[in-house]
Scaffold this active site. Structure first.
Site, mmCIF file in Angstrom:
data_model
loop_
_atom_site.group_PDB
_atom_site.id
_atom_site.type_symbol
_atom_site.label_atom_id
_atom_site.label_comp_id
_atom_site.label_asym_id
_atom_site.label_seq_id
_atom_site.Cartn_x
_atom_site.Cartn_y
_atom_site.Cartn_z
ATOM 1 N N ASP A 1 -10.620 -39.110 15.902
ATOM 2 C CA ASP A 1 -9.172 -38.973 15.761
ATOM 3 C C ASP A 1 -8.831 -39.047 14.272
ATOM 4 O OD1 ASP A 1 -9.530 -39.364 18.511
ATOM 5 O OD2 ASP A 1 -7.612 -40.402 18.725
ATOM 6 N N LYS B 1 -2.342 -34.764 18.423
ATOM 7 C CA LYS B 1 -1.921 -36.108 18.857
ATOM 8 C C LYS B 1 -0.653 -36.495 18.114
ATOM 9 C CE LYS B 1 -3.805 -40.853 18.607
ATOM 10 N NZ LYS B 1 -5.019 -41.643 18.248
ATOM 11 N N LYS C 1 -2.256 -35.210 23.130
ATOM 12 C CA LYS C 1 -2.378 -36.661 23.293
ATOM 13 C C LYS C 1 -1.158 -37.371 22.715
ATOM 14 C CE LYS C 1 -5.205 -40.675 21.993
ATOM 15 N NZ LYS C 1 -6.447 -41.146 21.328
#
Length: 308
Positions: free
Chosen positions: A145, A208, A244
């Site tokens: 991430d 995300k 996400k």
């Protein structure tokens, strides 16, 4: 492909109105609710990102990742043999080895995700970001991430943003890359859309919303804008990119609403751990409480769900 984003305009009042309507959606009840909650569990990136993380609390987190819902509750729902686990375990790079070893000892194949690239601020040199990514992959992380440099968005340096994300994608190698946009710090919904597009063009497997450390994290207006970008990118290229939301998602009802929104905006094919994740540290506790109530008809006491 700067032509895609040069004339982007987001109708903010319309997006906000749509987001308010989403909050009023009726939630599902009974067995349908239990089914949606179990689906949500399989899409959770169970996360610990604290300065006081130790091998022991990471091991505990990994045990919970493999056994997210109490076995007797799953048996009551006839779901005990379906292999329900969370989507991934998310930790800092320094704790990746602990998580990999714990999951290996538990005999499960849950991927370990590591935050990297100067998380959460992104205020580190690109060379340092790339080195951190490579180390996390070396330690055994199968998902990375990364977090973008917000300054590149706020100053309109879209080619610079593309190049940064592209190099991060290259450093990830075989690992999946989720690109954190930190939407609460991008200034406008139009910037959120543009940053989403650039991140996907540069090879992101997921986009995300947030690090969870910003003042404003995952919100429905931002979610709608990012999903519309994912849909547009899919129409243009045929490539499906995951979504996400992360940060501030703490209740079972919120989790179901996010699932419903994904279903409405992107379709049921996105409702899999391969294309949808919920970044959360405390969400699982509330989901397990709701399932406990559904099965037993009573509210869980503190000792009933000790591992939560």
């Amino acid at each position: 492909e700067l032509g895609w984003i040069s004339k982007v305009h987001v109708n903010r009042p319309a997006v906000v109105r749509h987001a308010e309507q989403i909050k009023k959606w009726r939630t599902v009840k009974g067995n349908w609710q239990a089914a949606w909650l179990l689906k949500a569990v399989t899409c959770i990136d169970l996360t610990t990102l604290s300065g006081d993380d130790t091998p022991s609390n990471v091991h505990r987190l990994c045990f919970k990742a493999k056994h997210p819902i109490r076995e007797d509750l799953l048996k009551a729902l006839d779901m005990h043999d379906k292999g329900i686990t969370v989507g991934a375990v998310c930790v800092y790079p320094a704790r990746v080895t602990d998580a990999v070893n714990a999951l290996k000892a538990a005999g499960c194949n849950i991927p370990v995700a590591a935050v990297a690239a100067g998380f959460p601020s992104g205020q580190t040199p690109l060379e340092t970001k790339l080195a951190e990514i490579k180390l996390a992959v070396e330690y055994g992380a199968r998902e990375i991430d990364i977090v973008i440099s917000r300054s590149l968005v706020l100053t309109g340096q879209w080619e610079g943003l593309y190049e940064e994300i592209r190099q991060c994608r290259e450093a990830c190698g075989e690992a999946h890359m989720k690109t954190i946009l930190a939407t609460g710090e991008l200034g406008s919904l139009a910037n959120v859309y543009k940053a989403s597009m650039i991140a996907m063009m540069a090879g992101s497997d997921f986009i995300k919303t947030s690090t969870g450390k910003e003042v404003e994290n995952a919100t429905f207006p931002v979610g709608v804008v990012m999903m519309r970008a994912i849909k547009e990118f899919y129409w243009q290229t045929g490539n499906r990119v995951g979504f996400k939301p992360a940060g501030g998602i703490r209740t079972a009802k919120e989790a179901i609403t996010w699932l419903m929104l994904v279903k409405e905006e992107l379709g049921v094919e996105w409702l899999t751990p391969e294309l949808f994740r919920l970044g959360a540290s405390s969400l699982l506790e509330d989901i397990e409480k709701q399932i406990f109530y559904h099965v037993t008809g009573s509210y869980a006491l503190q000792h009933d769900l000790a591992m939560a």
